[in-house]
Design a protein around this motif. Structure first.
Motif: not given
Ligand SMILES: Cc1ncc(COP(=O)(O)O)c(C=O)c1O
Length: 402
Positions: A85, A89, A91-92, A111-117
């Motif tokens: 990343n 971009e 994120p997945r 997901r909760d702390h770095h914006g991963a999907e």
């Protein structure tokens, strides 16, 4: 007679590992030191790394020593995601619903702390990933695929070569957690064509507190642990020479194809006897996962569809937890394979992920064997199971929905 039927939780120490460990703990020297003591420790460490690498189908420079499977999974998932990343971009993270928590919770953290999907690809009722669904999800916004080789609860083998082919065509790295297959089935970074593979020594007769991450040469990965720059800066910290030497002693056996095949056949024989015992005692118990005799076609390579040491059943009309307690009182150690929060049993996410109902899933019991499992242990299990099951059924249910 007591019986230990929980090899998937941790296996007894292999005599070769024990002897190697005892000798190595007396060797003074930090493998990072330049003096003679340090260099002797370094040589022992690098010999062990070479054996571990060979058992993973990787080169020694591609073999990072860690504290175990959990750290290897975290290093790969977090490290690949951050590196992927940086310049674009992506994120997945693609995974499945039946992963070990070392993968599932790491992905949830990202997901909760770095914006991963997080993208969950479905599995069938035996736990095998839907390759068509995976192919549809792979795109240029995907950082990585992270999944198991073998599910630690139900023992299902995944078509990792096929997963790698699809992901490689899309330019997406694949991380495989091979903790539950290593030492029973061949594991190979290069033959599989994946980016990284996580394993743990204590599941195969090595000591607790050491594992490895095979990482393809040239892969960009941000370190999880920072410090003295050991292991190419990918995993700082004084290296666990004695642990590595003990791990290396078992890895040397695992790297030998013939030893591995013969070992797997012996483990399988014991597992098949265990399945017979359950079917005799509780004929309507359901064996989850793949048929023990089935083969899986993984990109033209036939592999066993189920790991040799695993039997996992759903016992009707009772809770697996009750069975664990009652069997324990009778001297037999088994597991439900799933979590228990504040004393309240929860159905396994892996069993639910295969499409079973909550009440069925609560009856899950995992029995896992190894080469040291004796006939006496299996016969003890055969003797005590019918009564334990009857009592567990009378105890009924107390659980919470997942
Ligand atoms: C599939 C799988 N992955 C990871 C782990 C974690 O390994 P360790 O105990 O070495 O951290 C386990 C242990 O239960 C496992 O079964």
């Amino acid at each position: 007679m007591v019986a230990y039927l929980d090899y998937a939780a941790t296996a007894p120490m292999h005599p070769a590992a024990k002897a190697a460990l005892v000798a190595a703990v007396d060797q003074i020297g930090n493998p990072g030191s330049i003096h003679t003591h340090g260099q002797h420790a370094r040589r022992a460490l690098e010999r062990a790394r070479a054996s571990i690498a060979a058992s993973l189908g990787a080169e020694p420079v591609e073999t990072i020593l860690t504290s175990g499977g959990t750290e290897s999974d975290n290093t790969a998932i977090q490290g690949l995601w951050h590196a992927r990343n940086r310049d674009a971009e992506r994120p997945r993270i693609i995974t499945t619903a039946i992963e070990h928590n070392a993968v599932l919770d790491t992905v949830a953290w990202m997901r909760d702390h770095h914006g991963a999907e997080v993208v969950i690809v479905p599995v069938d009722t035996t736990g095998v990933i839907d390759l068509d669904a995976l192919e549809r999800e792979l795109d240029d916004r995907t950082a990585l695929v992270a999944m198991l080789h073998v599910n630690n609860e139900i023992g299902t083998v995944q078509p990792v070569r096929s997963v790698a082919k699809l992901a490689n065509a899309a330019g997406v790295p694949v991380h495989i957690d091979a903790v539950a297959s290593y030492g029973s089935l061949p594991v190979s970074l290069h033959e599989w064509g994946v980016t990284s593979v996580a394993v743990s020594a204590h599941k195969v007769g090595g000591p607790v507190g050491i594992g490895a991450l095979a990482l393809r040469r040239g892969t960009k990965l941000d370190p999880l642990i920072h410090g003295g720059g050991q292991q190419y800066g990918l995993r700082s910290g004084t290296q666990n020479m004695a642990g590595a030497v003990a791990f290396g002693a078992v890895a040397e056996l695992i790297a030998d194809e013939q030893w591995l095949a013969e070992h797997a056949a012996r483990v399988r024989e014991r597992r098949d006897r265990m399945i017979e015992i359950v079917r005799q005692a509780v004929p309507d118990a359901t064996l989850t996962g793949a048929d023990p005799d089935a083969l899986l076609n993984d990109s033209g390579v036939e592999v066993p569809a189920r790991v040799p040491g695993n039997a996992h059943f759903l016992f009707p009309g009772c809770q697996g937890d009750s069975l664990v307690y009652l069997l324990d009182m009778a001297g037999v150690s088994v597991s439900t394979g799933s979590a228990c929060h504040a004393g309240i049993p929860e159905a396994s996410h892996a069993v639910i992920g295969c499409g079973y109902q909550n009440e069925q899933a609560l009856g899950a019991l995992r029995m896992t064997v190894g080469e040291q499992t004796s006939d006496d242990e299996l016969e003890t299990f055969a003797k005590v199971l019918p009564e334990a099951y009857e009592r567990a059924r009378k105890a009924g249910f107390s659980y919470r929905e997942v």
